[in-house]
Design a protein around this motif. Sequence first.
Motif, PDB file in Angstrom:
ATOM      1  N   LEU A   8      11.276 -14.673  22.884  1.00  0.00           N
ATOM      2  CA  LEU A   8      11.153 -15.076  24.288  1.00  0.00           C
ATOM      3  C   LEU A   8      11.636 -16.515  24.485  1.00  0.00           C
ATOM      4  N   LEU A   9      11.280 -17.399  23.531  1.00  0.00           N
ATOM      5  CA  LEU A   9      11.723 -18.793  23.620  1.00  0.00           C
ATOM      6  C   LEU A   9      13.243 -18.895  23.541  1.00  0.00           C
ATOM      7  N   LEU A  10      13.831 -18.147  22.619  1.00  0.00           N
ATOM      8  CA  LEU A  10      15.292 -18.163  22.475  1.00  0.00           C
ATOM      9  C   LEU A  10      15.978 -17.629  23.730  1.00  0.00           C
ATOM     10  N   SER A  11      15.402 -16.598  24.319  1.00  0.00           N
ATOM     11  CA  SER A  11      15.966 -16.037  25.544  1.00  0.00           C
ATOM     12  C   SER A  11      15.924 -17.071  26.671  1.00  0.00           C
ATOM     13  N   ALA A  19      16.734 -27.020  19.155  1.00  0.00           N
ATOM     14  CA  ALA A  19      15.587 -26.130  19.293  1.00  0.00           C
ATOM     15  C   ALA A  19      15.997 -24.675  19.106  1.00  0.00           C
ATOM     16  N   VAL A  20      17.146 -24.306  19.623  1.00  0.00           N
ATOM     17  CA  VAL A  20      17.658 -22.942  19.451  1.00  0.00           C
ATOM     18  C   VAL A  20      17.906 -22.653  17.972  1.00  0.00           C
ATOM     19  N   ASN A  21      18.534 -23.588  17.273  1.00  0.00           N
ATOM     20  CA  ASN A  21      18.810 -23.379  15.847  1.00  0.00           C
ATOM     21  C   ASN A  21      17.525 -23.233  15.033  1.00  0.00           C
ATOM     22  N   VAL A  37      21.283  -8.861  22.291  1.00  0.00           N
ATOM     23  CA  VAL A  37      20.972  -8.382  23.631  1.00  0.00           C
ATOM     24  C   VAL A  37      19.925  -9.253  24.312  1.00  0.00           C
ATOM     25  N   MET A  38      18.816  -9.531  23.602  1.00  0.00           N
ATOM     26  CA  MET A  38      17.665 -10.191  24.216  1.00  0.00           C
ATOM     27  C   MET A  38      17.832 -11.698  24.351  1.00  0.00           C
ATOM     28  N   THR A  39      18.542 -12.332  23.424  1.00  0.00           N
ATOM     29  CA  THR A  39      18.602 -13.796  23.446  1.00  0.00           C
ATOM     30  C   THR A  39      19.997 -14.346  23.710  1.00  0.00           C
ATOM     31  N   GLU A  40      20.978 -13.484  23.898  1.00  0.00           N
ATOM     32  CA  GLU A  40      22.333 -13.951  24.191  1.00  0.00           C
ATOM     33  C   GLU A  40      22.873 -13.301  25.471  1.00  0.00           C
ATOM     34  N   ALA A  41      23.206 -12.025  25.389  1.00  0.00           N
ATOM     35  CA  ALA A  41      23.877 -11.348  26.505  1.00  0.00           C
ATOM     36  C   ALA A  41      23.020 -11.309  27.763  1.00  0.00           C
TER      37      ALA A  41
END
Length: 464
Positions: free
Chosen positions: A33-36, A84-86, A122-126
Motif C-alpha cells: 500500500l505504501l509503495l502504491s 523510500a520507494v527503494n 500492477v498494484m504499485t506501478e501501473a
Amino acid sequence: MIAFFAAVLPVTLGASLTTSDVWIIAVIAVLLLLLSFLAMAETALNRISITKAQSLAGEGKRGATVLLELVREPERFLNPVILAVNIAQVVQAVLTGVVANQLFGATGVVIGTILNVGLFFVMTEALPKTWAVLYPERGALLSARPVSWLVRFWPLRILSKMFIGITNWIIPGKGLAQGPFVNEAELLHIVHAAANDEVIEHDERELIESVIEFGDTIVREVMVPRADMVTVDATASVNDALSAVIEEGFSRVPVIGHGIDDIVGLVYLKDLVRAFRRGQTDEAVSRLARRMHFVPETKKVVDMLREMQAGKFHMALAVDEYGGTAGLVTLEDLLEELVGDINDEFDLDDPDVVSLGGGAMRVHGRMSIDELSDVLDTEFPADDWDTVGGLIFNMLGHVPTIGEEADVLGYRFRVDRMQGRRIMRVRIAPAPPEESADDVGSGANVSSVNIGTSGVGSGGERRA
C-alpha cells in the motif's frame, strides 16, 4: 498472494501459518500500500507545474499551499521519495521470500517471486501511476501533505543527501540544470499540437504565436519606411498642413526642416484644428510642433511598447546607424504585430495577398518575409532584408524592371508593378519543374537563384 498460498497449499506442502508469518504478511501488505501511494505521489507531483500549483493555491484548494512549496523545489521531495520507494521495495521482496520459504520451501520461493513481480507491477506501478496521470491535480493535492511529512523525517532526508553526495562524487558535474527546459521551437510545437487536438482555438494559437514572436521582432520590421512617410514642411501654413493631414487621414504627422532626415517635431491634427478655429491659418506649422521621440531601428518592439506605455506617446521616429531617418513606428504598428491588421471604416482595402488561382498569388512588395513564409509554408531567407521587395533586390543584384523574374526555393517571383525604383507588386507562382534559367530564352528574363534557407524575420511594414 501469501494468504493465497497459506490457504491453498498448506495441506500439499505440509506447512502451517505461525503468528510471526501472519505479522510478516501484514507488513508486506502495508508495504505494498505504501509503495502504491508513493508511486502515485511521485507521478502526480511531477506532472504539476509551478503555475498550476499557484492557480490551485489561488483557488484555496486544500493542500495547495504545501503542494506549491514542493513543486518549487522538486529535489526536496523527489530524492527522499525515491529512497523510500527503494527501501520499501527491498524490504517487501525480502519478507516475501522469507515467508514463502518458511511455508513452502524452495518451490514456494520461485512461485512467490513470479507472482510478486506481477502483483508488484500492477498494484504499485501501473495502477497508481495510471490514476495519477488521469487525475494529476487530485493526486498531487492528496499526496502533498504526506510527502511533506515524509520529507521532514530527518533520517530519510540525511540518507538521501548522503547517497546523492556519493552519486555526485562518482559522476562529478554541476548538478541538474535549472532551465529553461522548453525552448521556443518546442513551445510553438506544443501550441500547434494543442490547436490540432482542439484544446485551444486556432485564433488563440495564432495569438500565442504572435506573442512569442513579438519578443524577437525589431522596430525596422514593423515601421513605415521613410519612402512611405507622410510629412509636412516646417514652413507650411496651418491651413496647408491641415488640408494635407485631413486628406491622408492621420491624427499626427512628422514635421520636417531641410529634408526627411531633419525631423523638427510632430504636429497633431487637434492642434491644427484649434489654430484654424482661432484664425491662425497662415501661422507656420513649426510653431505648433511637439517633441518627436527618436529610437534606433534595431530596438526590440517589446521594449518599444513598454517605452510608449511609460512615456504616453503613440509615435516615434526610427533612425539608422548613421542618424538618418529610417522610418516611422506607431503604437498601432506594434499592436498589429500581436492581433493582426487593424482597419477602420475609412481604410482602403488593399490586401497584401491576392489569390490568382493555380497556386499563384500577387503580393505587396513590402510584405514581410515572415508573413510570406507562413502563407507558403516555406522558410524563405531573410539575411539582410525584411520584405519581398528586398528579397528580389538582393537575388537579382540590380533594380528590376516590370516583368523581370527570379526563381527562389521552387517559386517564381515576377515583378508586376514598380513605382520609381520601388517594387510595389510581385506575382508568385510555383516554378515550372522542367524549366531552368539555362532553358529559358532571353525574352523570359528569368534569374534562377539557388539559395539555402536561413533565419526568417518577423513583422511587416504598415502605414502610420
